[in-house]
Scaffold this active site. Sequence first.
Site, mmCIF file in Angstrom:
data_model
loop_
_atom_site.group_PDB
_atom_site.id
_atom_site.type_symbol
_atom_site.label_atom_id
_atom_site.label_comp_id
_atom_site.label_asym_id
_atom_site.label_seq_id
_atom_site.Cartn_x
_atom_site.Cartn_y
_atom_site.Cartn_z
ATOM 1 N N ARG A 146 -38.959 -0.068 33.403
ATOM 2 C CA ARG A 146 -40.132 0.509 32.590
ATOM 3 C C ARG A 146 -40.752 1.482 33.956
ATOM 4 O O ARG A 146 -41.145 1.059 34.514
ATOM 5 C CB ARG A 146 -40.363 0.686 31.534
ATOM 6 N N LYS A 170 -43.147 -6.658 29.444
ATOM 7 C CA LYS A 170 -44.608 -6.646 28.711
ATOM 8 C C LYS A 170 -44.889 -7.854 28.519
ATOM 9 O O LYS A 170 -44.252 -8.592 28.355
ATOM 10 C CB LYS A 170 -43.972 -5.784 26.844
ATOM 11 N N HIS A 240 -38.321 7.419 31.004
ATOM 12 C CA HIS A 240 -37.254 6.971 30.188
ATOM 13 C C HIS A 240 -36.309 6.843 29.864
ATOM 14 O O HIS A 240 -35.621 5.942 29.231
ATOM 15 C CB HIS A 240 -38.586 6.455 28.771
ATOM 16 N N ARG A 243 -34.196 5.133 31.466
ATOM 17 C CA ARG A 243 -33.523 3.547 31.155
ATOM 18 C C ARG A 243 -32.465 3.836 30.029
ATOM 19 O O ARG A 243 -31.958 2.966 30.265
ATOM 20 C CB ARG A 243 -35.551 3.350 30.519
ATOM 21 N N HIS A 266 -35.944 -6.626 26.832
ATOM 22 C CA HIS A 266 -35.869 -6.929 25.407
ATOM 23 C C HIS A 266 -36.852 -7.903 24.897
ATOM 24 O O HIS A 266 -35.657 -9.188 25.280
ATOM 25 C CB HIS A 266 -34.425 -6.102 24.504
ATOM 26 N N TYR A 275 -30.343 2.534 22.309
ATOM 27 C CA TYR A 275 -29.033 2.407 23.328
ATOM 28 C C TYR A 275 -27.670 3.069 22.850
ATOM 29 O O TYR A 275 -26.325 3.206 24.129
ATOM 30 C CB TYR A 275 -29.203 1.826 24.760
#
Length: 296
Positions: A146, A170, A240, A243, A266, A275
């Site tokens: 990211r 994250k 993004h 990504r 994720h 995706y």
Amino acid sequence: MSVPAFEKYLALEKKYASHTVRAYVRDLEAFAAYCRDHQDTENLEDLPYAVIRNWVIDLMENGRTNRTINRKVASLKAYYKYLVRSGKVAANPLAGHKPLRTDKKVEVPFSEAEMRALLTQWPEEDKFEGARDRLVVELLYATGIRRAELIGLLLQDLDLENGTLKVLGKRSKERIIPLLENLRQQIARYLDLRKAEFPLEDSPFLFLTASGGKMYPTLVYRIINKYLGIVSAKAKKSPHILRHTFATHMLNKGADMNSVKELLGHASLASTQVYTHNSIAELKRIHGSAHPRNKD
């Protein structure tokens, strides 16, 4: 309204990124302003759901999209969850709220040909900024990290000897990503130019601005938009999308979804599945060209 405490809760307990925390606080303050103007109160703790519903209607009448409204309501829902957890309210008035329906957002990745054209004919890389910009593009495309993760990379996160990169994702979750050999060479070259450009700079961050400061989000976006604009006419050229491009190309080449999930950082496969629509299109193309029944 206890904004500072809520802000601290999001940053320290939920471990949200700083820009996410700011967005939640802005949404909460906007709702508080609505309540001052329409309910003559700043006390959000005892508001019935009807007030929130009227706020949603007001946002719709002012032309806000369903996607934007859902994001704002999500911020408010998080605030009431915090109030319930801290014992300031008995129940979350948004517990039964259903998000507004939105059209499925389809983002078109860059093609392999577009990426190949850019990276084999890079316009400039013999100086610090050119090498930095190329590494930004290469790293986003080769690893799928990211933008915030890229900005936060530290020199100590690199292990060029073993060809790995430590990424802080994250909620402060760490993951180790392998580095392709050509990417290792790009990093080594950039580090040499970085040292020559800033011999006295002791910043721990991998990526620096032209003045030696820490890279910032807008600069990353400008870099991607500038260079991808050379080879692509797509309207959206953002970090993004790179990504998205990484994930799509990996899946198209046969990578299993669990591996892509781990590389992307994720928490669940559901996040990775967004995706797959481009990969399915590629599978349809291969199936259609290879299956004998398609020729009858």
